[in-house]
Design an enzyme around this catalytic site. Structure first.
Site, PDB file in Angstrom:
ATOM      1  CD  GLU B  34      34.543  17.951  -4.634  1.00 19.68           C
ATOM      2  OE1 GLU B  34      34.446  16.764  -4.999  1.00 19.68           O
ATOM      3  OE2 GLU B  34      34.260  18.332  -3.487  1.00 19.68           O
ATOM      4  CD  GLU B  68      32.468  16.805  -1.312  1.00 21.63           C
ATOM      5  OE1 GLU B  68      33.245  16.754  -0.321  1.00 21.63           O
ATOM      6  OE2 GLU B  68      32.731  16.257  -2.396  1.00 21.63           O
ATOM      7  CG  HIS B 137      30.491   6.558  -5.312  1.00 18.78           C
ATOM      8  ND1 HIS B 137      31.073   5.877  -4.280  1.00 18.78           N
ATOM      9  CD2 HIS B 137      31.387   7.505  -5.686  1.00 18.78           C
ATOM     10  CE1 HIS B 137      32.281   6.381  -4.042  1.00 18.78           C
ATOM     11  NE2 HIS B 137      32.490   7.375  -4.877  1.00 18.78           N
TER      12      HIS B 137
END
Lengths: 76, 340
Positions: B34, B68, B137
């Site tokens: 991406e 994903e 994250h």
């Protein structure tokens, strides 16, 4: 006066590509004039001359230049 | 591969060089993910794929939709069909969306189809904390991957190893989880442009008094701790395993034979972390070599906070490493009647 790559220019990064000199070696430059462009992985930043005078390059186009490195000197 | 002069590079540039060399040398290799051609100045969130598309074109350097689950399923199949995909997952946390593709399919395909094909797949992604990216994250998921039969797991800590392990990962015929660390991308170090074999640890600092096995950011904390400990008369030998599976136990046991003390440090949550498995293996194989109980340091059992001061508090750093070494050495010194 030295033109030094500072954290203000590079942000969180530690180096960048000197992609282009916008003023050639020996040019007369003014204070605030954009003299070079540095490209990090995130942005392209303009490097301005801190003083009026004669620009002397200390790095070449294509070089990877580092935080703290003097890329040019302006002879006042 | 052409011989190249060693260079001092950041980690992201070392990885970028590795991808350039891989795409030049291996026609079956392609890169996808991406925003890998569009982010920043043309290459991925941390610059790793920067400008590859300008050289190798959109056929081999592909921007993908944000999915994903589809990506991780597709690359396993593409690898089984004879290509060598290198997929970037923007943050390792997002790989959780596609675990079926990784764990049920890619990791098991060779076994379940009677060895009819290999799955030479590399999933590049980043883990770890340190720059305020918050709980979804910043996880260190290496233990989860290392637990799955069929996967190999690389955890480079230096620019040189990042280059060497990535070129090696693409050459091997196994699915590899290649876990970069997001707070090490701008670190600089020497890159010699040589492949690094999986399952070969690196002695990051030689020493005689305690063996410290650590990865990525905690390895750097251990190196900083070692300077302080040396002033106190404790010489730590610091080992970077570089890959968690395969794991170079031989180098570690050789070191323990000399130091007789062991600490393992990782950013992954300490509870049930890979350090626990590692220490258990050492206990089984080399109990007699240890003069004191080994210690683990690792992430706290909590989501990673967004606040950077809190983030530092829940992940192990230099001070935790110093305390752990003093505790392990102190136990032996007290027994021997020497002041700790």
């Amino acid at each position: 006066m030295d033109i030094t790559l500072s954290a203000d220019l590079l942000g969180e990064e530690t180096e960048g590509d000197l992609v282009e000199w916008l003023a050639t070696d020996g040019d007369t430059v003014t204070q605030g004039q954009t003299v070079a462009q540095i490209e990090t992985s995130k942005v392209v930043v303009d490097v301005e001359s801190p003083a009026a005078g004669t620009l002397r390059h200390r790095a070449e186009e294509g070089d990877v230049v580092e935080l703290g490195q003097v890329i040019a000197v302006v002879e006042e | 591969m052409t011989e190249k002069t060693p260079k001092n590079l950041t980690t992201w540039r070392a990885l970028n060089s590795a991808l350039h060399d891989i795409l030049a040398d291996i026609p079956e290799a392609f890169v996808l993910g991406e925003d890998i051609t569009t982010w920043g100045t043309g290459g991925g969130i941390y610059g790793v794929t920067r400008k590859l598309v300008d050289v190798y074109g959109p056929g081999r350097v592909r921007d993908t939709p944000i999915s994903e689950e589809v990506l991780l399923a597709a690359v396993g199949a593409a690898a089984a069909r004879g290509t060598r995909p290198i997929l970037e997952i923007m943050y390792s946390d997002f790989s959780l969306l596609g675990f079926d593709g990784i764990i049920n399919q890619a990791a098991k395909a060779r076994y379940m189809f009677g060895g009819q094909f290999d799955v030479p797949l590399v999933i590049r992604t980043n883990g770890g904390s340190g720059i305020g990216k918050a709980a979804q994250h910043s996880q260190s998921l290496e233990t989860i991957f290392a637990h799955v039969p069929g996967l190999e797991v690389a955890v480079p800590a230096t620019p040189g190893d990042a280059y060497g392990l990535l070129v090696q990962a693409v050459r091997t015929d196994n699915p590899t989880i290649f876990l970069e660390h997001k707070n090490l991308y701008y670190d600089k170090g020497e890159v010699d442009f040589q492949p690094v074999a999986f399952g070969q640890a690196r002695i990051a600092r030689p020493g005689t008094d305690v063996t410290v096995v650590a990865t990525q950011q905690v390895l750097h904390a251990a190196l900083a701790a070692a300077d302080q400990l040396a002033e106190e008369g404790i010489e730590a030998e610091i080992i970077d395993p570089r890959t968690l599976y395969p794991f170079d136990m031989e180098t570690v046991i050789g070191s323990i034979r000399k130091t007789r003390h062991l600490i393992v440090g990782h950013e992954a949550v300490r509870d049930y972390g890979w350090g626990a498995e590692f220490v258990a293996q050492v206990a089984e194989e080399a109990w007699d070599l240890l003069d004191a109980a080994p210690r683990r340091i690792g992430g706290a059992r909590t989501p990673i906070p967004y606040s950077e001061p809190l983030e530092r508090t829940v992940t192990p750093g230099r001070d935790e490493m110093i305390a752990a070494v003093r505790a392990v050495r102190g136990a032996t010194m007290a027994e021997a009647g020497t002041p700790a």
